[in-house]
Write an enzyme that holds these catalytic residues in place. Structure first.
Site, PDB file in Angstrom:
ATOM      1  N   ASP B   7       0.885  -1.166   0.000  1.00  0.00           N
ATOM      2  CA  ASP B   7       0.000   0.000   0.000  1.00  0.00           C
ATOM      3  C   ASP B   7       0.923   1.216   0.000  1.00  0.00           C
ATOM      4  O   ASP B   7       1.432   1.611   1.049  1.00  0.00           O
ATOM      5  CB  ASP B   7      -0.882  -0.018   1.247  1.00  0.00           C
ATOM      6  N   GLU B  68      -1.064  -1.324  -4.886  1.00  0.00           N
ATOM      7  CA  GLU B  68      -2.300  -0.584  -5.095  1.00  0.00           C
ATOM      8  C   GLU B  68      -2.116   0.388  -6.249  1.00  0.00           C
ATOM      9  O   GLU B  68      -1.124   1.105  -6.345  1.00  0.00           O
ATOM     10  CB  GLU B  68      -2.716   0.180  -3.827  1.00  0.00           C
ATOM     11  N   ASP B 141      -2.637   1.167   6.998  1.00  0.00           N
ATOM     12  CA  ASP B 141      -1.823   0.923   5.800  1.00  0.00           C
ATOM     13  C   ASP B 141      -1.383  -0.536   5.740  1.00  0.00           C
ATOM     14  O   ASP B 141      -1.292  -1.128   4.663  1.00  0.00           O
ATOM     15  CB  ASP B 141      -0.574   1.813   5.807  1.00  0.00           C
TER      16      ASP B 141
END
Lengths: 196, 196
Positions: B7, B68, B141
């Site tokens: 992430d 991501e 996160d």
């Protein structure tokens, strides 16, 4: 002082190296483009550009790497790749202990032409004149990279590097300088002007 | 199959590693955050995150890295750093011959919770349940990184990896697989759950 300028881009990343000469003059060392094939996947494209930038840094051992500051507001279609390539250039420099400076496109235009709103063509013409070249540097990305490098050489005395503080300690700086001069002795050949 | 999810973020980059188990189950291998100090310069911050990601890849030797997908439209203030860290993760994977997959936040939410509009808390709860954890993975996160990894494991059969083609030739893939299993034999220790 030797500056390597990077005009970041994923398809065409301009790279230009200049040396400062006495009396606000500058000498072209090398200029070219590192590119990647839009038909391949993004991870392999980024790896290709990263390897290309590594080669430029190892070949020319600059004292400073000047990168164009990328703004999120502009060119939504290409800004991600541009930002990523700028990041790769910064990491490649930091890994070698080379300070990174960032300059905005307007700073570059103002430094090279006297006007922050100059067009691409005007920047190319002035860079050719400043470096004493017979032809305009092409493609435009390569000219922009040279303009960035010259902008850094001509930045106002005492100015922070593109607004960024560089956080090396005095000991780290001394180490980086020593390593750089050692590598320079090993790698530096005759200055070339071949475009890659 | 082992997936390392990323992430991306400059201040806090979530990293999570999961292994697939038979019957659409998954096992937590490791989860944590790679961060950088906002008070230091951008080049050194990026270098710090790049080194952290390298360590995670070397320690866990994943088969796939799932990142991501970052959109330029969102969070103008942090999008540049986020994009740059995503780029570093992709290059670190590509350098090791590890395929990269990208998944959007909605794909992740849909895969993990059944709804593309689920909130952070809901994703954290579902990830804890899927991986059989007693506590919610924190910070968010880190939970997002695990959710990305699980999303990749559970992607529809035959789906392209996050819409990206991976351009390794069969020979390159075979080489990467061989090198990976060699490295895995050398580096892989007992699975740990320490947060870093």
């Amino acid at each position: 002082m030797r500056v390597l300028g990077v005009d970041p881009g994923l398809t065409r990343c301009g790279v230009g190296v200049v040396d400062s000469l006495p009396g606000r003059r500058a000498r072209l060392v090398d200029v070219g483009v590192v590119g990647s094939d839009p038909a391949t996947s993004i991870d392999l494209r980024l790896l290709h550009v990263a390897s290309g930038l590594d080669e430029w840094l190892d070949r020319h051992v600059p004292d400073v790497v000047a990168v164009e500051r990328v703004f999120a507001q502009h060119n939504l279609g290409t800004v991600m790749g541009t930002a990523q390539v700028a990041g790769l250039a910064m990491v490649a420099a930091a890994r070698r202990g080379i300070p990174v400076a960032m300059h905005t496109p307007s700073e570059v235009k103002a430094a090279v032409t006297g006007s922050g709103r100059a067009g691409k063509e005007q920047v190319q013409r002035m860079i050719a004149r400043i470096l004493g070249l017979d032809d305009l540097p092409r493609p435009a990305d390569a000219a922009d990279a040279l303009a960035l490098a010259v902008t850094h050489l001509w930045r106002p005395a005492g100015a922070l590097q593109g607004g960024e503080r560089h956080e090396l300690t005095p000991a780290q700086r001394a180490w980086a300088a020593a390593e750089q001069s050692a590598r320079r002795g090993k790698h530096r050949g005759a200055p070339s002007r071949t475009s890659r």
